[in-house]
Design an enzyme around this catalytic site. Sequence first.
Site, PDB file in Angstrom:
ATOM      1  N   SER A 178       2.584  22.697  51.465  1.00  0.00           N
ATOM      2  CA  SER A 178       2.063  23.098  52.784  1.00  0.00           C
ATOM      3  C   SER A 178       0.609  22.680  52.983  1.00  0.00           C
ATOM      4  O   SER A 178       0.237  22.150  54.033  1.00  0.00           O
ATOM      5  CB  SER A 178       2.149  24.607  52.941  1.00  0.00           C
ATOM      6  OG  SER A 178       3.468  25.033  52.734  1.00  0.00           O
ATOM      7  N   GLY A 217       5.196  42.282  40.208  1.00  0.00           N
ATOM      8  CA  GLY A 217       4.433  41.695  41.315  1.00  0.00           C
ATOM      9  C   GLY A 217       5.336  41.360  42.496  1.00  0.00           C
ATOM     10  O   GLY A 217       6.461  41.849  42.607  1.00  0.00           O
ATOM     11  N   TYR A 218       4.811  40.530  43.381  1.00  0.00           N
ATOM     12  CA  TYR A 218       5.540  40.122  44.584  1.00  0.00           C
ATOM     13  C   TYR A 218       6.952  39.625  44.242  1.00  0.00           C
ATOM     14  O   TYR A 218       7.935  40.086  44.797  1.00  0.00           O
ATOM     15  CB  TYR A 218       4.848  38.916  45.241  1.00  0.00           C
ATOM     16  CG  TYR A 218       3.632  39.125  46.079  1.00  0.00           C
ATOM     17  CD1 TYR A 218       3.713  39.089  47.465  1.00  0.00           C
ATOM     18  CD2 TYR A 218       2.378  39.274  45.505  1.00  0.00           C
ATOM     19  CE1 TYR A 218       2.580  39.203  48.254  1.00  0.00           C
ATOM     20  CE2 TYR A 218       1.243  39.399  46.287  1.00  0.00           C
ATOM     21  CZ  TYR A 218       1.342  39.360  47.664  1.00  0.00           C
ATOM     22  OH  TYR A 218       0.222  39.471  48.441  1.00  0.00           O
ATOM     23  N   GLU A 226       4.250  52.971  66.658  1.00  0.00           N
ATOM     24  CA  GLU A 226       3.427  53.725  67.613  1.00  0.00           C
ATOM     25  C   GLU A 226       2.541  54.735  66.878  1.00  0.00           C
ATOM     26  O   GLU A 226       1.493  55.143  67.370  1.00  0.00           O
ATOM     27  CB  GLU A 226       4.275  54.414  68.683  1.00  0.00           C
ATOM     28  CG  GLU A 226       5.175  55.520  68.183  1.00  0.00           C
ATOM     29  CD  GLU A 226       5.988  56.162  69.317  1.00  0.00           C
ATOM     30  OE1 GLU A 226       5.387  56.697  70.256  1.00  0.00           O
ATOM     31  OE2 GLU A 226       7.236  56.110  69.263  1.00  0.00           O
ATOM     32  N   LYS A 241      13.509  32.107  49.860  1.00  0.00           N
ATOM     33  CA  LYS A 241      13.442  33.546  49.545  1.00  0.00           C
ATOM     34  C   LYS A 241      13.738  34.376  50.787  1.00  0.00           C
ATOM     35  O   LYS A 241      14.543  35.298  50.760  1.00  0.00           O
ATOM     36  CB  LYS A 241      12.060  33.859  48.962  1.00  0.00           C
ATOM     37  CG  LYS A 241      11.768  35.291  48.558  1.00  0.00           C
ATOM     38  CD  LYS A 241      11.309  36.213  49.647  1.00  0.00           C
ATOM     39  CE  LYS A 241      10.110  35.774  50.435  1.00  0.00           C
ATOM     40  NZ  LYS A 241       8.836  35.863  49.782  1.00  0.00           N
ATOM     41  N   HIS A 246       6.871  53.361  72.988  1.00  0.00           N
ATOM     42  CA  HIS A 246       7.777  54.417  72.549  1.00  0.00           C
ATOM     43  C   HIS A 246       9.221  54.090  72.920  1.00  0.00           C
ATOM     44  O   HIS A 246       9.462  53.580  74.011  1.00  0.00           O
ATOM     45  CB  HIS A 246       7.376  55.738  73.224  1.00  0.00           C
ATOM     46  CG  HIS A 246       8.182  56.904  72.773  1.00  0.00           C
ATOM     47  ND1 HIS A 246       8.031  57.463  71.521  1.00  0.00           N
ATOM     48  CD2 HIS A 246       9.161  57.598  73.406  1.00  0.00           C
ATOM     49  CE1 HIS A 246       8.888  58.470  71.406  1.00  0.00           C
ATOM     50  NE2 HIS A 246       9.586  58.573  72.527  1.00  0.00           N
ATOM     51  N   CYS A 301       6.480  26.645  48.951  1.00  0.00           N
ATOM     52  CA  CYS A 301       6.882  27.490  50.075  1.00  0.00           C
ATOM     53  C   CYS A 301       8.229  27.071  50.655  1.00  0.00           C
ATOM     54  O   CYS A 301       9.130  27.882  50.813  1.00  0.00           O
ATOM     55  CB  CYS A 301       5.806  27.462  51.165  1.00  0.00           C
ATOM     56  SG  CYS A 301       6.308  28.344  52.637  1.00  0.00           S
ATOM     57  N   CYS A 335       8.776  30.803  49.693  1.00  0.00           N
ATOM     58  CA  CYS A 335       8.874  31.634  50.906  1.00  0.00           C
ATOM     59  C   CYS A 335      10.137  31.410  51.732  1.00  0.00           C
ATOM     60  O   CYS A 335      10.798  32.369  52.127  1.00  0.00           O
ATOM     61  CB  CYS A 335       7.678  31.376  51.827  1.00  0.00           C
ATOM     62  SG  CYS A 335       6.134  31.103  50.985  1.00  0.00           S
ATOM     63  N   GLU A 395      10.453  41.481  45.123  1.00  0.00           N
ATOM     64  CA  GLU A 395      11.266  40.888  46.185  1.00  0.00           C
ATOM     65  C   GLU A 395      12.654  40.526  45.664  1.00  0.00           C
ATOM     66  O   GLU A 395      13.670  40.837  46.293  1.00  0.00           O
ATOM     67  CB  GLU A 395      10.563  39.653  46.750  1.00  0.00           C
ATOM     68  CG  GLU A 395       9.333  40.020  47.584  1.00  0.00           C
ATOM     69  CD  GLU A 395       8.628  38.805  48.184  1.00  0.00           C
ATOM     70  OE1 GLU A 395       8.887  37.675  47.738  1.00  0.00           O
ATOM     71  OE2 GLU A 395       7.811  39.006  49.109  1.00  0.00           O
TER      72      GLU A 395
HETATM   73  P1  NDP Z   1       1.994  38.432  40.341  1.00  0.00           P
HETATM   74  O1  NDP Z   1       0.727  38.044  39.686  1.00  0.00           O
HETATM   75  O2  NDP Z   1       1.991  39.058  41.679  1.00  0.00           O
HETATM   76  O3  NDP Z   1       2.832  39.368  39.376  1.00  0.00           O
HETATM   77  C1  NDP Z   1       3.050  39.050  38.033  1.00  0.00           C
HETATM   78  C2  NDP Z   1       3.660  40.265  37.383  1.00  0.00           C
HETATM   79  O4  NDP Z   1       4.046  39.963  36.064  1.00  0.00           O
HETATM   80  C3  NDP Z   1       2.687  41.435  37.311  1.00  0.00           C
HETATM   81  O5  NDP Z   1       3.401  42.608  37.538  1.00  0.00           O
HETATM   82  C4  NDP Z   1       2.184  41.344  35.871  1.00  0.00           C
HETATM   83  O6  NDP Z   1       1.807  42.595  35.355  1.00  0.00           O
HETATM   84  C5  NDP Z   1       3.427  40.870  35.168  1.00  0.00           C
HETATM   85  N1  NDP Z   1       3.145  40.142  33.931  1.00  0.00           N
HETATM   86  C6  NDP Z   1       2.277  39.134  33.743  1.00  0.00           C
HETATM   87  N2  NDP Z   1       2.324  38.705  32.470  1.00  0.00           N
HETATM   88  C7  NDP Z   1       3.245  39.470  31.834  1.00  0.00           C
HETATM   89  C8  NDP Z   1       3.743  39.528  30.518  1.00  0.00           C
HETATM   90  N3  NDP Z   1       3.297  38.713  29.575  1.00  0.00           N
HETATM   91  N4  NDP Z   1       4.690  40.445  30.223  1.00  0.00           N
HETATM   92  C9  NDP Z   1       5.147  41.279  31.185  1.00  0.00           C
HETATM   93  N5  NDP Z   1       4.713  41.282  32.447  1.00  0.00           N
HETATM   94  C10 NDP Z   1       3.774  40.383  32.777  1.00  0.00           C
HETATM   95  O7  NDP Z   1       2.835  37.079  40.316  1.00  0.00           O
HETATM   96  P2  NDP Z   1       4.139  36.640  41.071  1.00  0.00           P
HETATM   97  O8  NDP Z   1       4.690  35.579  40.204  1.00  0.00           O
HETATM   98  O9  NDP Z   1       4.991  37.777  41.465  1.00  0.00           O
HETATM   99  O10 NDP Z   1       3.577  35.991  42.388  1.00  0.00           O
HETATM  100  C11 NDP Z   1       2.583  34.969  42.304  1.00  0.00           C
HETATM  101  C12 NDP Z   1       1.806  34.881  43.571  1.00  0.00           C
HETATM  102  O11 NDP Z   1       2.604  34.261  44.550  1.00  0.00           O
HETATM  103  C13 NDP Z   1       1.423  36.225  44.173  1.00  0.00           C
HETATM  104  O12 NDP Z   1       0.245  36.723  43.654  1.00  0.00           O
HETATM  105  C14 NDP Z   1       1.298  35.900  45.621  1.00  0.00           C
HETATM  106  O13 NDP Z   1       0.010  35.421  45.858  1.00  0.00           O
HETATM  107  C15 NDP Z   1       2.307  34.783  45.813  1.00  0.00           C
HETATM  108  N6  NDP Z   1       3.543  35.296  46.438  1.00  0.00           N
HETATM  109  C16 NDP Z   1       3.471  35.822  47.684  1.00  0.00           C
HETATM  110  C17 NDP Z   1       4.597  36.303  48.305  1.00  0.00           C
HETATM  111  C18 NDP Z   1       4.490  36.881  49.666  1.00  0.00           C
HETATM  112  O14 NDP Z   1       3.488  36.670  50.327  1.00  0.00           O
HETATM  113  N7  NDP Z   1       5.466  37.649  50.110  1.00  0.00           N
HETATM  114  C19 NDP Z   1       5.902  36.256  47.664  1.00  0.00           C
HETATM  115  C20 NDP Z   1       5.862  35.700  46.337  1.00  0.00           C
HETATM  116  C21 NDP Z   1       4.725  35.240  45.767  1.00  0.00           C
HETATM  117  P3  NDP Z   1       0.343  43.234  35.611  1.00  0.00           P
HETATM  118  O15 NDP Z   1       0.368  43.825  36.984  1.00  0.00           O
HETATM  119  O16 NDP Z   1       0.216  44.251  34.535  1.00  0.00           O
HETATM  120  O17 NDP Z   1      -0.628  42.100  35.465  1.00  0.00           O
END
Ligand code: NDP
Length: 492
Positions: free
Chosen positions: A17, A180-181, A480, A54, A475, A46, A51, A185
């Site tokens: 992108s 994470g995200y 709202e 997904k 409404h 993306c 995105c 998701e």
């Molecule tokens: P994130 O960084 O959001 O999440 C990674 C997750 O993996 C965290 O929960 C982290 O834990 C965990 N983790 C990392 N290393 C280990 C490990 N060695 N063992 C176990 N758990 C681990 O990454 P994502 O891959 O989910 O997403 C990447 C990025 O992509 C996002 O930050 C976002 O910017 C983007 N994205 C956006 C979306 C949207 O806008 N809807 C959708 C998908 C992705 P901890 O929290 O403890 O670090």
Amino acid sequence: MADTDFDYDLFVIGGGSGGVRAARVAAGEHGAKVALAEEDRYGGTCVIRGCVPKKLMVFASGYSDVVDEAKCFGWDLKQGPFDWHDFRYRLMKELDRLEQVYRKLLANSGVETFDQRARLRDAHTVELADGTTKTAKHILVATGGHPVRPDLPNADLGIVSDDIFHLEKLPKSLLIIGGGYIACEFACIMRGLGVEVTQYYRGAQILRGFDEEARGLVAESMRDSGIDLHTGTNIVEMSLASEREEGGQPTGSDATMGASAQQAADLRESAEGAKAGQSGPIWVKSTNGGEKVFDMVLFATGRDPSTHDMGLEDIGVKLGRRGEIEVDEYSQTAVPSVYAIGDVTDRVNLTPVAIREGMAFAETVFGGNPTPVDHELIPSAIFTQPEMGTVGLSEEDARDREPVEIYCTSFKPMQTAFAGKADRVLMKLVVSKETRVVLGCHIVAPHAGELIQMAGIAVKAKLTKEQFDATCAVHPTMSEELVTMRKPTRTA
Ligand code: NDP
């Protein structure tokens, strides 16, 4: 070297992108001579493996709850099975179409494309995989990122998000690692598609960094929907179940976490064909000592910038700890002719941000108008079920900075409440006590992504709580509440 001695004014590496937008704007709007190299498919993360597919899977998974709900509204719909093959075929066709759109956009802007890998040879030279070199006055690196597995023996038995769209068959049971995200998701998507989902997250609560109350409701809703979410839990060991079994029975499985021989046999059958998880059911041991066999394991443990073997450090471009390209506010690297945008810089890893960085780069370098990228108050959504939309400060971050008032309400939305469901939504505003500016808005609700886009305008414009209140409610809607919450829930 005179400008005319270069093959191009701009050479972009990466057709995602950000790169495509920068190339199009530089060529189409500023008349620059531009080339772009992409080693994979045009559209990048993306469009091809993020995105877009997904979100289409989010839509697909949403239909599983429709039949029951529709009954309560007088409809007699029949629930048929979900046909992954049919859906995947349509999904792939759509991605093919979008890739062609991206290719056409580049061609129509006069951008020359090279369907191969490119790396930097010097500050003005790019070397293509076929051995040819191209020179450019400016080089833009927009190579994005890639999912990473944890450093764990046999981690390659698990799949990553890139693999999901290509599965030959949906697993019967899936373990997702991460909170994470992507982890959250896909936990919701796969649950909606009928997969038994277990999720291990190592921390105390999923979606670290987001508003505590909002992520709490997402976690609760995920559990209520049937996702077996374990916080404070991580994977410590994994191997092929077949390598640990005798006659189909996993060794050492305990009563609570073990799979029966029949389950293991089912799993073996349904695991056939998954690309990375092709080899069969996977035995997993967790930090709490539990053992279980899963059809498939998905690592959603973060993404790293794609800077490996790009020749960046050799020419003086500085990389950070995770391999991200270090840039200034104009996306310029330590080498003045080399710029970088998007996930490869690991600033805010979102498509619309990469696009804005690409446009700001083109405006700065080719428009003669230095334009820094504004990374403040970026709204975003997590497409869980329900979705979470967020912009600005969480309650926790805001109260660390200044005294705040919190306006928050959680309730059963009309549509699902009518259908007898316990689903709850959340609308929350974080307000500065002193300036009255709304510092943060957090929404957990169906279509929260759509809602936060609108609320994001008001928060970005730094409107006050009183300006929110001056807006008449629509409404009956869920949102709202954002303009009708009169009394603070608490102050902090
Ligand atoms: P994130 O960084 O959001 O999440 C990674 C997750 O993996 C965290 O929960 C982290 O834990 C965990 N983790 C990392 N290393 C280990 C490990 N060695 N063992 C176990 N758990 C681990 O990454 P994502 O891959 O989910 O997403 C990447 C990025 O992509 C996002 O930050 C976002 O910017 C983007 N994205 C956006 C979306 C949207 O806008 N809807 C959708 C998908 C992705 P901890 O929290 O403890 O670090």
